[in-house]
Scaffold this motif. Structure first.
Motif, PDB file in Angstrom:
ATOM      1  N   SER A   1      -3.404  13.214  -3.552  1.00  0.00           N
ATOM      2  CA  SER A   1      -1.652  12.715  -2.320  1.00  0.00           C
ATOM      3  C   SER A   1      -2.096  12.383  -1.876  1.00  0.00           C
ATOM      4  CB  SER A   1      -2.193  14.931  -2.206  1.00  0.00           C
ATOM      5  OG  SER A   1      -2.547  13.997  -0.997  1.00  0.00           O
ATOM      6  N   THR A   2      -1.053  11.764  -1.610  1.00  0.00           N
ATOM      7  CA  THR A   2      -1.037  10.292  -0.776  1.00  0.00           C
ATOM      8  C   THR A   2      -1.474  10.370   0.309  1.00  0.00           C
ATOM      9  OG1 THR A   2       1.722  10.410  -1.985  1.00  0.00           O
ATOM     10  CG2 THR A   2       1.061   8.598   0.981  1.00  0.00           C
ATOM     11  N   GLN A   3      -1.503  11.661   1.460  1.00  0.00           N
ATOM     12  CA  GLN A   3      -2.393  11.891   2.635  1.00  0.00           C
ATOM     13  C   GLN A   3      -4.253  11.333   1.726  1.00  0.00           C
ATOM     14  OE1 GLN A   3      -0.128  14.058   1.704  1.00  0.00           O
ATOM     15  NE2 GLN A   3       1.498  14.203   3.325  1.00  0.00           N
ATOM     16  N   GLU A   4      -3.807  11.779   0.931  1.00  0.00           N
ATOM     17  CA  GLU A   4      -5.729  11.580   0.155  1.00  0.00           C
ATOM     18  C   GLU A   4      -5.893  10.303  -0.150  1.00  0.00           C
ATOM     19  OE1 GLU A   4      -6.963  15.992  -1.714  1.00  0.00           O
ATOM     20  OE2 GLU A   4      -5.698  14.143  -2.827  1.00  0.00           O
ATOM     21  N   LEU A   5      -5.223   9.492  -0.332  1.00  0.00           N
ATOM     22  CA  LEU A   5      -5.091   8.196  -0.862  1.00  0.00           C
ATOM     23  C   LEU A   5      -4.901   7.156   0.694  1.00  0.00           C
ATOM     24  CD1 LEU A   5      -2.556   7.748  -3.691  1.00  0.00           C
ATOM     25  CD2 LEU A   5      -5.094   7.735  -3.974  1.00  0.00           C
ATOM     26  N   GLU A   6      -4.527   7.812   1.362  1.00  0.00           N
ATOM     27  CA  GLU A   6      -4.427   7.133   2.856  1.00  0.00           C
ATOM     28  C   GLU A   6      -5.964   7.487   4.066  1.00  0.00           C
ATOM     29  OE1 GLU A   6      -1.160   8.456   5.100  1.00  0.00           O
ATOM     30  OE2 GLU A   6      -0.404   7.469   4.469  1.00  0.00           O
ATOM     31  N   GLU A   7      -6.599   8.743   3.769  1.00  0.00           N
ATOM     32  CA  GLU A   7      -7.858   9.051   3.555  1.00  0.00           C
ATOM     33  C   GLU A   7      -8.959   8.323   3.233  1.00  0.00           C
ATOM     34  OE1 GLU A   7     -11.084  12.467   4.216  1.00  0.00           O
ATOM     35  OE2 GLU A   7      -8.701  12.785   4.052  1.00  0.00           O
ATOM     36  N   PHE A   8      -8.715   7.827   1.837  1.00  0.00           N
ATOM     37  CA  PHE A   8     -10.033   7.173   1.603  1.00  0.00           C
ATOM     38  C   PHE A   8      -9.525   5.891   1.560  1.00  0.00           C
ATOM     39  CE2 PHE A   8      -9.253  10.071  -2.758  1.00  0.00           C
ATOM     40  CZ  PHE A   8     -10.009  11.006  -2.098  1.00  0.00           C
ATOM     41  N   LEU A   9      -8.750   5.182   2.710  1.00  0.00           N
ATOM     42  CA  LEU A   9      -8.756   3.868   2.242  1.00  0.00           C
ATOM     43  C   LEU A   9      -9.291   3.259   3.723  1.00  0.00           C
ATOM     44  CD1 LEU A   9      -7.165   0.592   1.983  1.00  0.00           C
ATOM     45  CD2 LEU A   9      -4.905   1.720   2.624  1.00  0.00           C
ATOM     46  N   SER A  10      -8.759   4.670   4.887  1.00  0.00           N
ATOM     47  CA  SER A  10      -9.717   4.480   5.915  1.00  0.00           C
ATOM     48  C   SER A  10     -10.896   4.353   5.918  1.00  0.00           C
ATOM     49  CB  SER A  10      -8.517   5.440   7.021  1.00  0.00           C
ATOM     50  OG  SER A  10      -9.184   7.002   6.125  1.00  0.00           O
TER      51      SER A  10
ATOM     52  N   VAL B   1       0.502  -1.269   0.495  1.00  0.00           N
ATOM     53  CA  VAL B   1      -0.555  -0.294   0.157  1.00  0.00           C
ATOM     54  C   VAL B   1       0.930   1.542   0.321  1.00  0.00           C
ATOM     55  CG1 VAL B   1      -1.703   1.441   1.241  1.00  0.00           C
ATOM     56  CG2 VAL B   1      -1.836  -1.142   1.062  1.00  0.00           C
ATOM     57  N   ALA B   2       1.960   1.432   0.986  1.00  0.00           N
ATOM     58  CA  ALA B   2       2.726   2.330   0.604  1.00  0.00           C
ATOM     59  C   ALA B   2       3.244   2.570  -0.332  1.00  0.00           C
ATOM     60  CB  ALA B   2       3.868   2.222   2.049  1.00  0.00           C
ATOM     61  N   GLN B   3       3.509   1.909  -1.083  1.00  0.00           N
ATOM     62  CA  GLN B   3       4.609   1.653  -2.926  1.00  0.00           C
ATOM     63  C   GLN B   3       3.577   1.918  -3.139  1.00  0.00           C
ATOM     64  OE1 GLN B   3       6.665  -1.599  -3.797  1.00  0.00           O
ATOM     65  NE2 GLN B   3       8.336  -1.381  -1.910  1.00  0.00           N
ATOM     66  N   ILE B   4       1.726   1.567  -3.419  1.00  0.00           N
ATOM     67  CA  ILE B   4       1.783   1.974  -4.232  1.00  0.00           C
ATOM     68  C   ILE B   4       1.498   3.394  -4.105  1.00  0.00           C
ATOM     69  CG2 ILE B   4      -1.245   1.569  -5.191  1.00  0.00           C
ATOM     70  CD1 ILE B   4      -0.726  -1.306  -4.935  1.00  0.00           C
ATOM     71  N   PHE B   5       0.911   3.987  -3.097  1.00  0.00           N
ATOM     72  CA  PHE B   5       0.413   4.928  -2.662  1.00  0.00           C
ATOM     73  C   PHE B   5       1.467   6.159  -3.227  1.00  0.00           C
ATOM     74  CE2 PHE B   5      -3.304   4.922   0.210  1.00  0.00           C
ATOM     75  CZ  PHE B   5      -3.640   4.183  -0.176  1.00  0.00           C
ATOM     76  N   ASP B   6       2.773   6.340  -3.143  1.00  0.00           N
ATOM     77  CA  ASP B   6       4.082   7.111  -2.806  1.00  0.00           C
ATOM     78  C   ASP B   6       4.153   6.777  -4.686  1.00  0.00           C
ATOM     79  OD1 ASP B   6       4.448   7.045  -0.949  1.00  0.00           O
ATOM     80  OD2 ASP B   6       5.662   5.902  -0.711  1.00  0.00           O
ATOM     81  N   ALA B   7       3.722   5.609  -5.355  1.00  0.00           N
ATOM     82  CA  ALA B   7       3.541   5.679  -7.451  1.00  0.00           C
ATOM     83  C   ALA B   7       2.788   6.799  -7.358  1.00  0.00           C
ATOM     84  CB  ALA B   7       3.714   4.208  -7.265  1.00  0.00           C
ATOM     85  N   LEU B   8       1.507   6.335  -7.050  1.00  0.00           N
ATOM     86  CA  LEU B   8       0.308   7.261  -8.209  1.00  0.00           C
ATOM     87  C   LEU B   8       0.012   8.730  -8.133  1.00  0.00           C
ATOM     88  CD1 LEU B   8      -2.623   5.001  -6.418  1.00  0.00           C
ATOM     89  CD2 LEU B   8      -1.393   4.746  -9.193  1.00  0.00           C
ATOM     90  N   PRO B   9       0.760   9.548  -7.185  1.00  0.00           N
ATOM     91  CA  PRO B   9       0.613  10.778  -7.495  1.00  0.00           C
ATOM     92  C   PRO B   9       2.070  11.417  -7.977  1.00  0.00           C
ATOM     93  CG  PRO B   9       0.960  10.117  -4.792  1.00  0.00           C
ATOM     94  CD  PRO B   9       0.729   8.542  -5.827  1.00  0.00           C
ATOM     95  N   THR B  10       2.299  10.539  -8.738  1.00  0.00           N
ATOM     96  CA  THR B  10       3.746  10.308  -9.546  1.00  0.00           C
ATOM     97  C   THR B  10       2.812  10.464 -10.536  1.00  0.00           C
ATOM     98  OG1 THR B  10       4.441   8.740  -9.275  1.00  0.00           O
ATOM     99  CG2 THR B  10       5.298  10.216  -8.032  1.00  0.00           C
ATOM    100  N   VAL B  11       2.007  10.150 -11.396  1.00  0.00           N
ATOM    101  CA  VAL B  11       1.395   9.758 -12.833  1.00  0.00           C
ATOM    102  C   VAL B  11       1.016  10.817 -12.783  1.00  0.00           C
ATOM    103  CG1 VAL B  11      -0.453   8.010 -13.966  1.00  0.00           C
ATOM    104  CG2 VAL B  11       1.511   7.663 -11.375  1.00  0.00           C
ATOM    105  N   ASP B  12       1.247  11.518 -14.493  1.00  0.00           N
ATOM    106  CA  ASP B  12       0.707  12.162 -14.864  1.00  0.00           C
ATOM    107  C   ASP B  12      -0.886  12.138 -15.070  1.00  0.00           C
ATOM    108  OD1 ASP B  12       2.949  13.431 -15.180  1.00  0.00           O
ATOM    109  OD2 ASP B  12       3.449  13.140 -16.755  1.00  0.00           O
ATOM    110  N   GLY B  13      -1.518  13.316 -14.442  1.00  0.00           N
ATOM    111  CA  GLY B  13      -3.082  13.848 -14.180  1.00  0.00           C
ATOM    112  C   GLY B  13      -3.778  12.404 -13.273  1.00  0.00           C
TER     113      GLY B  13
END
Length: 310
Positions: A26-35, A10-22
């Motif tokens: 953010s990582t914080q928002e993804l963690e919030e969605f996951l919670s 999960v940590a690797q995916i959440f760190d990689a996704l924000p770097t994708v164009d479009g």
């Protein structure tokens, strides 16, 4: 190689996704969605973020612009943070201060505020030290006064009640007693006139006593002359100087310490306590940078001690 845990994936995916164009989250928002989801993490999963953690200006900026791609947000942030006095930066700063204030987290102090706090603390520590030295000085003076009073009382109690008579009064009394004995002897014994034979015998005895005394004096004189040690017995020997076994005998600090121990009656082989040294510096206005013949402790070690290790 062991399999990766859920938290690592999960940590690797959440760190990689924000770097994708479009990708706009953010990582914080993804963690919030996951919670908010039903996805369950195992016991080894990453610990949830601390709700009382301090919020930064950058976090406020990212959350306020979540609809902007992460790469663009990062580029814009580099321009914003370069001018901390700008209106846009101050907007996010106020947002972070408000959130941290609600969490009872103090805002970040400026360099000037830190410097002022440090100076205030130094001043307070110095004042506290001066107060402690003052109390110690008062206690030392009080102890000295009590010791002086006890010494004076002991000395007063040991003095005799009667005064000693002067030498002239004692001579007068002795003379009076002698005269009285002479008068008593004259009254009790009749005056007799010795014969010529008795006078001759008496003269011989007197001459013999005189010869014996002269001979005894000659023996004593020879005994004194035979003393070839070269030391005059009538002169007192000079006491040996105390030894100085320390280093740097020409140091201003070392000369002051040895001089101060002599003033306080402390043995040269003993050390000067920290309290006595600090109190002495204040009382004597000691400054190691001012060291000349105007100082009472100037060259004290060289003039008054025997230097063992130079």
């Amino acid at each position: 190689m062991p399999a990766l845990s859920k938290s690592t994936i999960v940590a690797q995916i959440f760190d990689a996704l924000p770097t994708v164009d479009g990708f706009k989250y953010s990582t914080q928002e993804l963690e919030e969605f996951l919670s908010r989801s039903s996805f369950k993490m195992n016991t080894t999963s990453k610990k949830p973020s601390n709700p009382n953690r301090k919020v930064s200006v950058y976090n406020c900026y990212l959350n306020s612009n979540s609809d902007v791609p992460i790469d663009e947000r990062r580029k814009r942030w580099d321009a914003i943070k370069s001018d901390t006095d700008s209106e846009e930066y101050q907007k996010y700063q106020q947002m972070a201060d408000k959130i941290n204030s609600e969490k009872n987290i103090p805002s970040k102090l400026s360099k000037e505020d830190k410097k002022a706090l440090k100076a205030e603390k130094t001043k307070a520590d110095k004042a506290a030290l001066q107060e402690e030295l003052k109390k110690a000085k008062e206690l030392y003076e009080k102890h000295s006064e009590v010791t002086s009073e006890v010494t004076y009382e002991l000395k007063t109690d040991s003095e005799p009640d009667t005064e000693l008579k002067t030498d002239s009064e004692q001579d007068t009394e002795l003379k009076s007693d002698s005269e009285q004995d002479t008068e008593l002897k004259s009254d009790s014994e009749p005056e007799t006139i010795p014969s010529d034979d008795e006078n001759s015998h008496f003269d011989k005895q007197l001459q013999q006593i005189k010869d014996d005394e002269d001979q005894q004096l000659d023996h004593e004189r020879v005994a004194e002359d035979s003393n070839d040690s070269g030391i005059d017995s009538d002169n007192d020997e000079q006491p040996d100087k105390p030894e100085y076994k320390g280093k740097k005998p020409d140091s201003a600090v070392n000369n002051y310490k040895e001089w101060k121990k002599h003033q306080l009656g402390i043995s040269p082989d003993k050390s000067l306590s920290r309290f006595e040294y600090d109190k002495g510096k204040e009382d004597d206005n000691f400054n190691p940078k001012e060291y000349d013949d105007n100082c009472s402790w100037y060259n004290y070690i060289e003039n008054n001690m025997t230097i063992i290790n130079s």
